[in-house]
Design an enzyme around this catalytic site. Structure first.
Site, PDB file in Angstrom:
ATOM      1  N   CYS A  36      13.377  12.054   5.820  1.00 19.22           N
ATOM      2  CA  CYS A  36      13.620  11.665   7.297  1.00 19.22           C
ATOM      3  C   CYS A  36      14.981  12.056   7.906  1.00 19.22           C
ATOM      4  O   CYS A  36      15.191  12.099   9.051  1.00 19.22           O
ATOM      5  CB  CYS A  36      12.966  10.307   7.672  1.00 19.22           C
ATOM      6  SG  CYS A  36      13.817   9.357   6.416  1.00 19.22           S
TER       7      CYS A  36
ATOM      8  N   GLU B 169       9.320  17.273  14.536  1.00 18.02           N
ATOM      9  CA  GLU B 169       9.728  17.041  13.056  1.00 18.02           C
ATOM     10  C   GLU B 169       8.845  18.025  12.337  1.00 18.02           C
ATOM     11  O   GLU B 169       7.645  17.722  12.546  1.00 18.02           O
ATOM     12  CB  GLU B 169       9.581  15.702  12.683  1.00 18.02           C
ATOM     13  CG  GLU B 169      10.019  15.608  11.192  1.00 18.02           C
ATOM     14  CD  GLU B 169      10.062  14.001  10.665  1.00 18.02           C
ATOM     15  OE1 GLU B 169       9.062  13.509  10.842  1.00 18.02           O
ATOM     16  OE2 GLU B 169      11.241  13.513  10.349  1.00 18.02           O
TER      17      GLU B 169
ATOM     18  N   GLU C  82      10.059   2.712  10.305  1.00 20.38           N
ATOM     19  CA  GLU C  82      11.055   3.854  10.311  1.00 20.38           C
ATOM     20  C   GLU C  82      10.183   4.841  10.415  1.00 20.38           C
ATOM     21  O   GLU C  82       9.396   5.029   9.517  1.00 20.38           O
ATOM     22  CB  GLU C  82      11.598   3.699   8.739  1.00 20.38           C
ATOM     23  CG  GLU C  82      12.745   2.404   8.859  1.00 20.38           C
ATOM     24  CD  GLU C  82      13.783   2.536   9.780  1.00 20.38           C
ATOM     25  OE1 GLU C  82      14.242   3.702  10.108  1.00 20.38           O
ATOM     26  OE2 GLU C  82      14.452   1.732   9.799  1.00 20.38           O
TER      27      GLU C  82
ATOM     28  N   GLY D  33       2.965   4.791  13.071  1.00 18.37           N
ATOM     29  CA  GLY D  33       3.890   3.885  13.302  1.00 18.37           C
ATOM     30  C   GLY D  33       3.291   3.014  14.574  1.00 18.37           C
ATOM     31  O   GLY D  33       3.405   1.841  14.775  1.00 18.37           O
TER      32      GLY D  33
ATOM     33  N   LYS E  91       0.830  -1.311  -0.029  1.00 19.61           N
ATOM     34  CA  LYS E  91       0.079   0.065   0.111  1.00 19.61           C
ATOM     35  C   LYS E  91       0.904   1.194   0.011  1.00 19.61           C
ATOM     36  O   LYS E  91       1.480   1.677   1.002  1.00 19.61           O
ATOM     37  CB  LYS E  91      -0.820  -0.107   1.116  1.00 19.61           C
ATOM     38  CG  LYS E  91      -2.026   1.190   1.075  1.00 19.61           C
ATOM     39  CD  LYS E  91      -1.850   1.960   2.346  1.00 19.61           C
ATOM     40  CE  LYS E  91      -1.877   3.483   2.512  1.00 19.61           C
ATOM     41  NZ  LYS E  91      -1.874   4.004   1.552  1.00 19.61           N
TER      42      LYS E  91
HETATM   43  P1  NDP Z   1       1.847   8.891   7.615  1.00 16.41           P
HETATM   44  O1  NDP Z   1       2.252   7.985   8.618  1.00 16.41           O
HETATM   45  O2  NDP Z   1       0.692   9.635   7.400  1.00 16.41           O
HETATM   46  O3  NDP Z   1       1.752   7.855   6.421  1.00 16.41           O
HETATM   47  C1  NDP Z   1       2.529   6.870   5.871  1.00 16.41           C
HETATM   48  C2  NDP Z   1       1.897   5.523   5.445  1.00 16.41           C
HETATM   49  O4  NDP Z   1       1.026   5.029   6.438  1.00 16.41           O
HETATM   50  C3  NDP Z   1       1.151   6.267   4.165  1.00 16.41           C
HETATM   51  O5  NDP Z   1       0.879   5.245   3.441  1.00 16.41           O
HETATM   52  C4  NDP Z   1      -0.380   6.350   4.993  1.00 16.41           C
HETATM   53  O6  NDP Z   1      -1.242   6.150   4.011  1.00 16.41           O
HETATM   54  C5  NDP Z   1      -0.329   5.069   5.828  1.00 16.41           C
HETATM   55  N1  NDP Z   1      -1.321   5.024   7.023  1.00 16.41           N
HETATM   56  C6  NDP Z   1      -2.020   6.376   7.501  1.00 16.41           C
HETATM   57  N2  NDP Z   1      -2.966   6.058   8.311  1.00 16.41           N
HETATM   58  C7  NDP Z   1      -2.845   4.603   8.509  1.00 16.41           C
HETATM   59  C8  NDP Z   1      -3.535   3.622   9.308  1.00 16.41           C
HETATM   60  N3  NDP Z   1      -4.514   3.896  10.154  1.00 16.41           N
HETATM   61  N4  NDP Z   1      -3.210   2.367   9.120  1.00 16.41           N
HETATM   62  C9  NDP Z   1      -2.214   2.055   8.328  1.00 16.41           C
HETATM   63  N5  NDP Z   1      -1.671   2.653   7.549  1.00 16.41           N
HETATM   64  C10 NDP Z   1      -1.893   4.067   7.663  1.00 16.41           C
HETATM   65  O7  NDP Z   1       3.212   9.722   7.058  1.00 16.41           O
HETATM   66  P2  NDP Z   1       3.569  10.706   5.695  1.00 16.41           P
HETATM   67  O8  NDP Z   1       3.312   9.683   4.453  1.00 16.41           O
HETATM   68  O9  NDP Z   1       2.596  11.740   5.937  1.00 16.41           O
HETATM   69  O10 NDP Z   1       4.819  10.795   5.800  1.00 16.41           O
HETATM   70  C11 NDP Z   1       5.684  11.635   6.521  1.00 16.41           C
HETATM   71  C12 NDP Z   1       6.180  11.269   7.849  1.00 16.41           C
HETATM   72  O11 NDP Z   1       6.877  10.234   7.570  1.00 16.41           O
HETATM   73  C13 NDP Z   1       7.268  12.069   8.485  1.00 16.41           C
HETATM   74  O12 NDP Z   1       6.766  12.260   9.639  1.00 16.41           O
HETATM   75  C14 NDP Z   1       8.560  11.529   8.267  1.00 16.41           C
HETATM   76  O13 NDP Z   1       9.500  11.835   9.013  1.00 16.41           O
HETATM   77  C15 NDP Z   1       8.029  10.027   8.263  1.00 16.41           C
HETATM   78  N6  NDP Z   1       9.160   9.386   7.450  1.00 16.41           N
HETATM   79  C16 NDP Z   1      10.122   8.518   7.999  1.00 16.41           C
HETATM   80  C17 NDP Z   1      11.106   7.873   7.469  1.00 16.41           C
HETATM   81  C18 NDP Z   1      12.159   6.967   7.916  1.00 16.41           C
HETATM   82  O14 NDP Z   1      12.680   6.327   7.164  1.00 16.41           O
HETATM   83  N7  NDP Z   1      12.170   7.142   9.061  1.00 16.41           N
HETATM   84  C19 NDP Z   1      11.075   8.153   5.801  1.00 16.41           C
HETATM   85  C20 NDP Z   1      10.086   8.897   4.898  1.00 16.41           C
HETATM   86  C21 NDP Z   1       9.261   9.479   5.951  1.00 16.41           C
HETATM   87  P3  NDP Z   1      -2.307   7.541   3.118  1.00 16.41           P
HETATM   88  O15 NDP Z   1      -1.019   8.452   3.430  1.00 16.41           O
HETATM   89  O16 NDP Z   1      -2.287   6.903   1.880  1.00 16.41           O
HETATM   90  O17 NDP Z   1      -3.471   7.882   3.948  1.00 16.41           O
END
Ligand code: NDP
Length: 477
Positions: free
Chosen positions: A280, A379, A246, A229, A171
């Site tokens: 990140c 962040e 992550e 997470g 997903k």
């Molecule tokens: P989100 O946590 O909102 O989204 C990450 C993924 O989780 C998306 O595919 C999202 O779907 C999905 N998601 C959202 N809600 C749920 C749920 N209830 N159950 C399961 N999956 C769900 O983060 P962002 O995409 O907005 O990314 C930005 C954030 O990610 C920042 O805080 C950044 O630091 C972190 N990040 C960390 C990295 C690392 O390696 N440490 C790398 C990249 C980003 P959808 O968005 O389609 O609704």
């Protein structure tokens, strides 16, 4: 407009779609991408479960060939896929093409790893008994990815999952489905059996949530925000499922009096502002010792004046737009918070217009920040960076480590003593000396400590820790 559909049990399905919008030009629709349901997700999980017995026993040559073909096709199409990535996410064309090349290299690496699967044979402490230690595939892997690396993060989760014999329900983030669709299409045409890799695009609260609730998903690898997470963790513990997280960072870069000023400024500009600060591993806290502080701030400000913020596809653009309106609001809210906390706005801070309508924000530098301010602790995930003064190396190290996160950390110094001490004492998973905090290789472990990560490292040989389970077998001779 064609709908790019979901791949479930080897069939392209789905008639509901969401628009994928270009953040450099919001009039442009990159494509229509399927909006999957909870039922689609359950069907995908069932397909992955059914495909697992055969795929987990497939030959290593078959896996090698599919992964290699995929890496080759991604590389051959790097310019086209780079442009697609730049259009859907907003990073500049060179950054986007670089990310596509990296995705190709990841598939090449794991194509090689498929041929290097090995175990251990060791004697038992009891006579005439042998012990074999082998790694076996985990099962159905749920892959949930964020928007900021639309092709590299899917690649670094899909490639090892397949290499070690797992099946997948994938997903991608709803904001950036195009590159994910492209790599799933490539893998499918490269010869993956039906059901081994299932793509369910759609909302996290629907598709992601259905994955979290399923007892038939044996491992979830997640990259995204700390909040999501935590949900992945709680749901996975309930199902006794392996999980890997992550999450965010608030990565420090220490600049010492003895630093080479050019090296420090280049590393800080790259870490803080390239990819629009949406990495990140971006450095959003510059911790600078007294002797170099003013010179460093002046030189970094001069550098920021030269950076062009514009359409990601335009030649000469250094910083593309913010990914969407919601993230832009987060960034500008934090800029207001920084001002109200008493930090000094040294550069930028304004939303700007360009020829095409998009989410353009000036690179923004705060000085006279403290490490207790919200802009230094939370962040932001945008091109917003704070400079914090430190009296000497010891204080700088203490400030660097005083954070709930621990992904990446950097130091600019010409002192071997301080570089060595920092590598040893930084509480981050990845440490950079005279280099940007962002920008990591594809063949070595990636991950952090404290609130940034949970579970085994990703990438390189270390990926096997998550995607396999160890078996210990005894035989009486
Ligand atoms: P989100 O946590 O909102 O989204 C990450 C993924 O989780 C998306 O595919 C999202 O779907 C999905 N998601 C959202 N809600 C749920 C749920 N209830 N159950 C399961 N999956 C769900 O983060 P962002 O995409 O907005 O990314 C930005 C954030 O990610 C920042 O805080 C950044 O630091 C972190 N990040 C960390 C990295 C690392 O390696 N440490 C790398 C990249 C980003 P959808 O968005 O389609 O609704």
């Amino acid at each position: 407009m064609t709908i790019y559909q979901n791949l479930i049990a080897g069939e392209w399905v789905g008639s509901n779609a969401t628009k994928n919008i270009n953040p450099s030009d919001t009039n442009e629709v990159v494509g229509l991408y399927a909006d999957g349901s909870a039922d689609d997700t359950r069907n995908a999980i069932a397909a992955a479960k059914a495909a697992f017995p055969a795929w987990s026993r497939s030959g290593i040559w078959e896996r090698h060939v599919i992964l290699k073909k995929t890496g080759d096709e991604i590389m051959a199409r790097k310019d086209e896929l780079g442009a697609l990535l730049a259009r859907e996410e907003g990073k500049t064309l060179p950054e986007a093409t670089g990310e596509v090349i990296r995705a190709s290299q990841i598939f090449e690496f794991f194509a090689g790893e498929a041929l290097r699967l090995a175990g251990e044979v060791i004697p038992s402490v009891r006579p005439n008994i042998g012990v074999e230690i082998t790694r076996e595939a985990l099962g159905v892997i749920g892959i949930i990815t964020p928007w900021n690396f639309p092709i590299a993060i899917p690649a670094w989760k899909i490639a090892p999952a397949l290499c070690y014999g797992n099946t997948i329900v994938f997903k991608p983030a709803e904001l950036v489905p195009a590159c994910s669709w492209a790599i799933v299409d490539i893998l499918n045409r490269a010869g993956l059996p039906k059901g081994v890799l299932n793509l369910v695009m759609g909302k996290g609260s629907v598709v992601g949530q259905a994955m979290l609730e399923s007892p038939d998903v044996h491992g979830i690898t997640f990259t995204g925000s700390t909040g999501t997470g935590r949900r992945v963790a709680a749901a996975s513990i309930e199902h006794n499922r392996k999980f890997q997280l992550e999450m965010g960072g608030k990565n420090p870069m220490v600049v010492l009096d003895d630093a080479d000023l050019n090296v420090a400024v280049e590393a800080a500009a790259n870490s803080g502002f390239f990819s629009t600060g949406q990495r990140c591993t971006a450095s959003s806290r510059l911790i600078v010792t007294e002797g170099i502080h003013d010179k460093f701030v002046a030189a970094l400000t001069d550098k920021l004046k030269t950076l062009v913020v514009d359409n990601a596809l335009k030649a000469g653009t250094h910083i593309g737009p913010v990914v969407d309106e919601r993230q832009l609001k987060t960034d500008t809210d934090y800029i207001e918070i920084g001002k109200s906390e008493g930090a000094k706005l040294a550069f930028g801070g304004e939303v700007i217009s360009r020829d095409t309508p998009g989410f353009y924000l000036q690179p923004t530098l705060f000085t006279e920040a403290t490490n207790q301010m919200r802009i230094s602790r939370e962040e932001i995930f945008g091109p917003v960076v704070s400079v914090i003064r430190a009296k000497d190396y010891d204080e700088a190290l203490a400030i660097a480590n005083d954070t709930p996160f621990g992904l990446s950390a950097g130091i600019a110094t010409t002192s071997l003593k301080h570089a060595t001490h920092f590598k040893r004492n930084s509480e981050a998973g990845m440490v950079m000396v005279n280099l940007p905090t962002a920008g990591v290789d594809f063949h070595v472990p990636f991950g952090g400590r404290k609130g940034s990560s949970y579970g085994p490292r990703e990438q390189g040989k270390y990926a096997a820790e998550f995607y396999t389970t160890v078996k210990t077998a005894y035989t009486l001779a």
